[in-house]
Design a protein around this motif. Structure first.
Motif, PDB file in Angstrom:
ATOM      1  N   GLY A   1      -2.569   7.536   7.244  1.00  0.00           N
ATOM      2  CA  GLY A   1      -3.687   6.984   8.018  1.00  0.00           C
ATOM      3  C   GLY A   1      -3.392   5.652   8.696  1.00  0.00           C
ATOM      4  O   GLY A   1      -4.257   5.112   9.376  1.00  0.00           O
ATOM      5  N   ASP A   2      -2.191   5.121   8.516  1.00  0.00           N
ATOM      6  CA  ASP A   2      -1.832   3.904   9.255  1.00  0.00           C
ATOM      7  C   ASP A   2      -1.137   4.332  10.538  1.00  0.00           C
ATOM      8  O   ASP A   2       0.063   4.589  10.556  1.00  0.00           O
ATOM      9  CB  ASP A   2      -0.912   3.011   8.410  1.00  0.00           C
ATOM     10  CG  ASP A   2      -0.505   1.727   9.146  1.00  0.00           C
ATOM     11  OD1 ASP A   2      -0.944   1.527  10.300  1.00  0.00           O
ATOM     12  OD2 ASP A   2       0.246   0.928   8.568  1.00  0.00           O
ATOM     13  N   THR A   3      -1.900   4.409  11.608  1.00  0.00           N
ATOM     14  CA  THR A   3      -1.327   4.830  12.892  1.00  0.00           C
ATOM     15  C   THR A   3      -1.109   3.624  13.795  1.00  0.00           C
ATOM     16  O   THR A   3      -0.698   3.756  14.937  1.00  0.00           O
ATOM     17  CB  THR A   3      -2.262   5.824  13.611  1.00  0.00           C
ATOM     18  OG1 THR A   3      -3.527   5.178  13.791  1.00  0.00           O
ATOM     19  CG2 THR A   3      -2.457   7.100  12.822  1.00  0.00           C
ATOM     20  N   PHE A   4      -1.435   2.430  13.269  1.00  0.00           N
ATOM     21  CA  PHE A   4      -1.351   1.224  14.089  1.00  0.00           C
ATOM     22  C   PHE A   4       0.069   0.664  14.114  1.00  0.00           C
ATOM     23  O   PHE A   4       0.616   0.391  15.180  1.00  0.00           O
ATOM     24  CB  PHE A   4      -2.312   0.161  13.544  1.00  0.00           C
ATOM     25  CG  PHE A   4      -2.371  -1.074  14.390  1.00  0.00           C
ATOM     26  CD1 PHE A   4      -3.043  -1.075  15.605  1.00  0.00           C
ATOM     27  CD2 PHE A   4      -1.747  -2.253  13.979  1.00  0.00           C
ATOM     28  CE1 PHE A   4      -3.095  -2.220  16.387  1.00  0.00           C
ATOM     29  CE2 PHE A   4      -1.799  -3.397  14.757  1.00  0.00           C
ATOM     30  CZ  PHE A   4      -2.482  -3.373  15.966  1.00  0.00           C
ATOM     31  N   ARG A   5       0.658   0.516  12.941  1.00  0.00           N
ATOM     32  CA  ARG A   5       1.985  -0.081  12.869  1.00  0.00           C
ATOM     33  C   ARG A   5       3.025   0.992  13.204  1.00  0.00           C
ATOM     34  O   ARG A   5       3.015   2.078  12.625  1.00  0.00           O
ATOM     35  CB  ARG A   5       2.243  -0.632  11.464  1.00  0.00           C
ATOM     36  CG  ARG A   5       3.552  -1.383  11.324  1.00  0.00           C
ATOM     37  CD  ARG A   5       3.591  -2.149  10.008  1.00  0.00           C
ATOM     38  NE  ARG A   5       3.655  -1.274   8.842  1.00  0.00           N
ATOM     39  CZ  ARG A   5       4.768  -0.718   8.389  1.00  0.00           C
ATOM     40  NH1 ARG A   5       5.913  -0.896   9.023  1.00  0.00           N
ATOM     41  NH2 ARG A   5       4.740   0.038   7.305  1.00  0.00           N
ATOM     42  N   ALA A   6       3.910   0.654  14.130  1.00  0.00           N
ATOM     43  CA  ALA A   6       4.981   1.586  14.481  1.00  0.00           C
ATOM     44  C   ALA A   6       5.794   1.822  13.218  1.00  0.00           C
ATOM     45  O   ALA A   6       6.008   0.914  12.427  1.00  0.00           O
ATOM     46  CB  ALA A   6       5.858   0.958  15.571  1.00  0.00           C
TER      47      ALA A   6
ATOM     48  N   LEU B   1      -4.641   8.660   0.636  1.00  0.00           N
ATOM     49  CA  LEU B   1      -4.702   8.343   2.063  1.00  0.00           C
ATOM     50  C   LEU B   1      -4.264   6.908   2.319  1.00  0.00           C
ATOM     51  O   LEU B   1      -4.876   5.956   1.815  1.00  0.00           O
ATOM     52  CB  LEU B   1      -6.136   8.565   2.573  1.00  0.00           C
ATOM     53  CG  LEU B   1      -6.395   8.286   4.048  1.00  0.00           C
ATOM     54  CD1 LEU B   1      -5.568   9.194   4.958  1.00  0.00           C
ATOM     55  CD2 LEU B   1      -7.880   8.438   4.370  1.00  0.00           C
ATOM     56  N   ASP B   2      -3.216   6.745   3.106  1.00  0.00           N
ATOM     57  CA  ASP B   2      -2.724   5.417   3.498  1.00  0.00           C
ATOM     58  C   ASP B   2      -3.597   4.913   4.657  1.00  0.00           C
ATOM     59  O   ASP B   2      -4.153   5.709   5.427  1.00  0.00           O
ATOM     60  CB  ASP B   2      -1.262   5.540   3.963  1.00  0.00           C
ATOM     61  CG  ASP B   2      -0.529   4.200   3.931  1.00  0.00           C
ATOM     62  OD1 ASP B   2      -1.116   3.209   3.470  1.00  0.00           O
ATOM     63  OD2 ASP B   2       0.643   4.161   4.377  1.00  0.00           O
ATOM     64  N   THR B   3      -3.714   3.601   4.771  1.00  0.00           N
ATOM     65  CA  THR B   3      -4.496   3.022   5.874  1.00  0.00           C
ATOM     66  C   THR B   3      -3.742   1.826   6.444  1.00  0.00           C
ATOM     67  O   THR B   3      -2.818   1.306   5.808  1.00  0.00           O
ATOM     68  CB  THR B   3      -5.884   2.539   5.376  1.00  0.00           C
ATOM     69  OG1 THR B   3      -5.677   1.537   4.373  1.00  0.00           O
ATOM     70  CG2 THR B   3      -6.721   3.665   4.814  1.00  0.00           C
TER      71      THR B   3
ATOM     72  N   LYS C   1       0.834  -1.222   0.000  1.00  0.00           N
ATOM     73  CA  LYS C   1       0.000   0.000   0.000  1.00  0.00           C
ATOM     74  C   LYS C   1       0.862   1.263   0.000  1.00  0.00           C
ATOM     75  O   LYS C   1       0.710   2.141  -0.842  1.00  0.00           O
ATOM     76  CB  LYS C   1      -0.915   0.058   1.250  1.00  0.00           C
ATOM     77  CG  LYS C   1      -2.009  -0.966   1.283  1.00  0.00           C
ATOM     78  CD  LYS C   1      -2.871  -0.825   2.523  1.00  0.00           C
ATOM     79  CE  LYS C   1      -2.121  -1.068   3.818  1.00  0.00           C
ATOM     80  NZ  LYS C   1      -1.560  -2.421   3.946  1.00  0.00           N
ATOM     81  N   THR C   2       1.754   1.342   0.999  1.00  0.00           N
ATOM     82  CA  THR C   2       2.530   2.565   1.170  1.00  0.00           C
ATOM     83  C   THR C   2       3.442   2.808  -0.043  1.00  0.00           C
ATOM     84  O   THR C   2       3.538   3.928  -0.540  1.00  0.00           O
ATOM     85  CB  THR C   2       3.343   2.493   2.481  1.00  0.00           C
ATOM     86  OG1 THR C   2       2.421   2.153   3.542  1.00  0.00           O
ATOM     87  CG2 THR C   2       4.007   3.813   2.809  1.00  0.00           C
ATOM     88  N   THR C   3       4.065   1.729  -0.521  1.00  0.00           N
ATOM     89  CA  THR C   3       4.924   1.851  -1.703  1.00  0.00           C
ATOM     90  C   THR C   3       4.099   2.308  -2.912  1.00  0.00           C
ATOM     91  O   THR C   3       4.537   3.175  -3.682  1.00  0.00           O
ATOM     92  CB  THR C   3       5.584   0.479  -2.015  1.00  0.00           C
ATOM     93  OG1 THR C   3       6.136  -0.039  -0.801  1.00  0.00           O
ATOM     94  CG2 THR C   3       6.665   0.603  -3.054  1.00  0.00           C
TER      95      THR C   3
ATOM     96  N   GLU D   1       6.441   7.200   9.514  1.00  0.00           N
ATOM     97  CA  GLU D   1       7.804   7.576   9.127  1.00  0.00           C
ATOM     98  C   GLU D   1       8.095   7.115   7.708  1.00  0.00           C
ATOM     99  O   GLU D   1       8.710   7.831   6.922  1.00  0.00           O
ATOM    100  CB  GLU D   1       8.842   6.965  10.087  1.00  0.00           C
ATOM    101  CG  GLU D   1       8.934   7.640  11.447  1.00  0.00           C
ATOM    102  CD  GLU D   1       7.770   7.276  12.368  1.00  0.00           C
ATOM    103  OE1 GLU D   1       6.965   6.391  12.000  1.00  0.00           O
ATOM    104  OE2 GLU D   1       7.653   7.873  13.452  1.00  0.00           O
ATOM    105  N   GLN D   2       7.641   5.899   7.399  1.00  0.00           N
ATOM    106  CA  GLN D   2       7.875   5.338   6.050  1.00  0.00           C
ATOM    107  C   GLN D   2       7.267   6.267   4.993  1.00  0.00           C
ATOM    108  O   GLN D   2       7.897   6.576   3.981  1.00  0.00           O
ATOM    109  CB  GLN D   2       7.227   3.948   5.980  1.00  0.00           C
ATOM    110  CG  GLN D   2       7.567   3.170   4.722  1.00  0.00           C
ATOM    111  CD  GLN D   2       6.734   1.879   4.616  1.00  0.00           C
ATOM    112  OE1 GLN D   2       6.032   1.486   5.552  1.00  0.00           O
ATOM    113  NE2 GLN D   2       6.813   1.231   3.469  1.00  0.00           N
ATOM    114  N   LEU D   3       6.039   6.749   5.262  1.00  0.00           N
ATOM    115  CA  LEU D   3       5.376   7.636   4.296  1.00  0.00           C
ATOM    116  C   LEU D   3       6.056   9.008   4.257  1.00  0.00           C
ATOM    117  O   LEU D   3       6.206   9.603   3.192  1.00  0.00           O
ATOM    118  CB  LEU D   3       3.888   7.771   4.647  1.00  0.00           C
ATOM    119  CG  LEU D   3       3.022   8.298   3.505  1.00  0.00           C
ATOM    120  CD1 LEU D   3       2.981   7.303   2.344  1.00  0.00           C
ATOM    121  CD2 LEU D   3       1.593   8.576   3.963  1.00  0.00           C
TER     122      LEU D   3
HETATM  123 MG   LIG Z   1       2.032   0.608   4.850  1.00  0.00          MG
END
Ligand SMILES: [Mg+2]
Ligand SMILES: Nc1nc2c(ncn2[C@@H]2O[C@H](COP(=O)(O)OP(=O)(O)OP(=O)(O)O)[C@@H](O)[C@H]2O)c(=O)[nH]1
Length: 299
Positions: free
Chosen positions: A135-140, A187-189, A112-114, A144-146
């Motif tokens: 929008g991905d606040t779950f995975r630590a 929007l990333d999730t 997704k993020t890529t 930062e990746q985005l």
């Molecule tokens: Mg991702």
């Protein structure tokens, strides 16, 4: 041919060769059930899925009389595949809607993020003003990746601290997109939460919050699927489509999979178009999916 189609055609070489040998047998007069079964089997083994493989061989059997040579048979098979893929459905967005909001969903690790970074890069190169929402606040480390991608591409990213409510990130990103007069917001999730139900409920909530801020948003929801998981992709698509209606698909990792047949299964069973195909980790490794080229690679 582009790098994607070279890769895809290379990966599908074996499938194409076995299909050709089946078609040759038919022309040689062996139009018996054995040849059709053989054809059905090779279609299934290339991830087309049993129902779609049966549909295609059934159509070929019914239209056999129309073909005089192998080219004729090949054309029939290509036509029937294109009837499933509906080539007209290319990705486009309404430039009158500003910002046009696209939500990217999918299970964890599919890309997704890529894919968001690749899309942002692509649209930015077309002169559009793009903003990203983390929008991905779950995975630590997801935000930062985005943020790193955003910096590389030169795109603003709206992010909040890990553990924040993803809907509040969605709202804040849309708010910025409106204020900054952006053309497009991606929007990333999250791909994983404590349970699947949580994930689906969260996606629904994000949709509601976006619509509240800007009626009609999100304007598209794209599901990202990993081509290497085969028929599992079909299950993921069913699950997401039920929870939150999808506009189309992005199929990733076609560089690592010799099997592209899943594209046909997705179109046939869910009527969802594959808009983009990803074939690597670089920003350039994403292209609009072209059904015509695809059927030429597989048959
Ligand atoms: Mg991702
Ligand atoms: N070979 C290949 N790798 C890819 C492709 N797309 C993404 N990847 C890789 O797959 C891994 C996961 O990609 P992400 O974009 O982080 O996936 P995600 O869906 O955002 O994952 P979560 O945030 O954990 O839900 C990364 O190592 C990417 O570099 C592709 O088309 N080909």
């Amino acid at each position: 041919m582009s790098a994607l189609w070279n890769k895809l055609a290379g990966g599908l070489n074996r499938t194409r060769m076995v299909i050709t040998s089946c078609l040759n047998n038919m022309i040689a007069g062996r139009m018996d059930e054995t040849v059709l079964d053989e054809l059905e089997e090779i279609l299934i083994s290339s991830d087309i899925g049993a129902p779609t493989a049966a549909l295609l061989t059934g159509r070929l059997k019914a239209r056999r009389g129309e073909a005089e040579d192998i080219k004729g048979l090949r054309d029939i098979l290509r036509q029937e595949m294109l009837a499933i893929l509906k080539p007209g459905r290319i990705f486009q967005f309404d430039h009158n809607i500003k910002p046009f909001v696209i939500m990217i969903v999918g299970v964890n690790g599919v890309g997704k993020t890529t894919s968001i970074a690749k899309l942002a890069w692509r649209f930015k190169n077309q002169g559009l003003n793009v903003i990203l929402g983390a929008g991905d606040t779950f995975r630590a480390a997801a935000s930062e990746q985005l943020l790193v991608w955003g910096q590389r591409i030169g795109c603003p990213v709206v992010a909040k601290a890990g553990g924040s409510d993803p809907s509040s990130v969605a709202f804040a990103a849309l708010d910025s997109a409106i204020q900054e007069n952006c053309d497009l917001m991606l929007l990333d999730t999250a791909g994983r939460l404590h349970t699947k139900v949580n994930l689906m409920e969260e996606l629904k909530k994000m949709r509601r919050v976006l619509d509240k801020r800007f009626s009609g948003a999100p304007h598209q929801v794209l599901l990202v699927l990993d081509a290497t998981v085969g028929q599992n992709a079909l299950n993921q698509a069913r699950m997401f489509h039920q929870a939150t209606p999808l506009s189309g698909l992005i199929l990733t990792k076609l560089d690592s999979s010799a099997k592209g047949g899943i594209v046909l299964a997705l179109s046939a069973e869910l009527n969802l178009p594959v808009y983009f195909a990803g074939w690597g980790e670089n920003l350039e490794a994403l292209e609009p999916f072209d059904p015509e080229k695809f059927v030429q690679a597989i048959v």
